[in-house]
Design a protein around this motif. Structure first.
Motif, PDB file in Angstrom:
ATOM      1  N   ASP A  10      -4.080 -31.096 -55.073  1.00 59.06           N
ATOM      2  CA  ASP A  10      -2.663 -31.292 -55.369  1.00 59.06           C
ATOM      3  C   ASP A  10      -1.830 -30.270 -54.602  1.00 59.06           C
ATOM      4  O   ASP A  10      -2.233 -29.122 -54.437  1.00 59.06           O
ATOM      5  N   LYS A  11      -0.639 -30.682 -54.177  1.00 65.13           N
ATOM      6  CA  LYS A  11       0.209 -29.799 -53.388  1.00 65.13           C
ATOM      7  C   LYS A  11       0.624 -28.550 -54.167  1.00 65.13           C
ATOM      8  O   LYS A  11       0.848 -27.503 -53.583  1.00 65.13           O
ATOM      9  N   GLU A  12       0.690 -28.638 -55.489  1.00 70.27           N
ATOM     10  CA  GLU A  12       1.042 -27.472 -56.295  1.00 70.27           C
ATOM     11  C   GLU A  12      -0.066 -26.426 -56.279  1.00 70.27           C
ATOM     12  O   GLU A  12       0.170 -25.265 -56.570  1.00 70.27           O
ATOM     13  N   PHE A  14      -1.917 -25.684 -53.569  1.00 63.24           N
ATOM     14  CA  PHE A  14      -2.053 -25.071 -52.246  1.00 63.24           C
ATOM     15  C   PHE A  14      -1.578 -23.624 -52.344  1.00 63.24           C
ATOM     16  O   PHE A  14      -0.679 -23.313 -53.123  1.00 63.24           O
ATOM     17  N   CYS A  16       0.401 -20.217 -51.072  1.00 61.47           N
ATOM     18  CA  CYS A  16       1.658 -19.958 -50.367  1.00 61.47           C
ATOM     19  C   CYS A  16       1.484 -18.771 -49.438  1.00 61.47           C
ATOM     20  O   CYS A  16       0.918 -17.750 -49.830  1.00 61.47           O
ATOM     21  N   ASN A  58      -4.701 -28.421 -43.813  1.00 56.83           N
ATOM     22  CA  ASN A  58      -3.578 -29.192 -44.317  1.00 56.83           C
ATOM     23  C   ASN A  58      -2.482 -28.203 -44.706  1.00 56.83           C
ATOM     24  O   ASN A  58      -2.602 -27.508 -45.706  1.00 56.83           O
ATOM     25  N   GLU A  62       7.869 -25.236 -46.630  1.00 64.66           N
ATOM     26  CA  GLU A  62       8.870 -25.458 -47.668  1.00 64.66           C
ATOM     27  C   GLU A  62      10.049 -24.536 -47.387  1.00 64.66           C
ATOM     28  O   GLU A  62       9.868 -23.444 -46.858  1.00 64.66           O
ATOM     29  N   ARG A  81       2.669 -23.772 -47.265  1.00 63.90           N
ATOM     30  CA  ARG A  81       1.662 -24.072 -48.284  1.00 63.90           C
ATOM     31  C   ARG A  81       0.439 -24.607 -47.565  1.00 63.90           C
ATOM     32  O   ARG A  81       0.544 -25.472 -46.704  1.00 63.90           O
ATOM     33  N   GLN A  83      -3.750 -25.879 -47.932  1.00 60.08           N
ATOM     34  CA  GLN A  83      -4.856 -26.323 -48.769  1.00 60.08           C
ATOM     35  C   GLN A  83      -6.120 -25.595 -48.319  1.00 60.08           C
ATOM     36  O   GLN A  83      -6.552 -25.741 -47.178  1.00 60.08           O
TER      37      GLN A  83
END
Length: 141
Positions: A10-12, A14, A16, A58, A62, A81, A83
């Motif tokens: 999920d992108k959340e 990943f 930062c 990936n 942002e 972000r 992965q």
């Protein structure tokens, strides 16, 4: 421990990476997280993204602001972000399995980017031309 039940893809989930983490001009108090010798001078989000994309990771940018950054300039703004784990929880790349390893990898590769090598070559010529122009000027009385 809600994070253990979520899908690592999920992108959340990943990680930062802010440019300040690998900026050699920053102090540790200002947000640098790797040693100065291995850090890069003023990296951008686009450079970080380009390096990670070239490595097959990936990654996406942002438009967020690093909280410790006092300068609100739009060029500094942004975070990347990345992965680092697949859906099954295994690392995406064995060499880049932690935050620190990703930061060290990015800091190592950014100076080798074409945009960095071209800028340094052109900057030397402009600096020499500017110095020559200043020497010929005389003060007006």
């Amino acid at each position: 421990m809600a994070h253990l039940t979520k899908n690592p893809a999920d992108k959340e989930r990943f990680i930062c990476i802010y440019p300040a983490f690998i900026n050699s001009k920053k102090t540790i108090a200002e947000g640098r997280r790797i040693p100065t010798e291995k850090a890069v001078e003023n990296p951008t989000c686009c450079e970080i993204r380009d390096v990670l994309s070239a490595a097959g990771m990936n990654a996406f940018v942002e438009g967020k602001m690093y909280p410790r950054e006092w300068n609100r300039d739009t060029q500094i703004r942004g975070r990347v972000r990345v992965q680092i784990k697949k859906e099954d929880g295994t690392p995406f790349d064995e060499k880049l399995s932690s935050r620190k390893s990703v930061m060290f990898y990015v800091a190592e590769k950014i100076p080798k980017l074409k945009t960095r090598t071209q800028k340094s070559g052109g900057g030397d010529q402009n600096a020499q031309q500017g110095e020559g122009g200043k020497k010929s000027k005389k003060k007006k009385k």
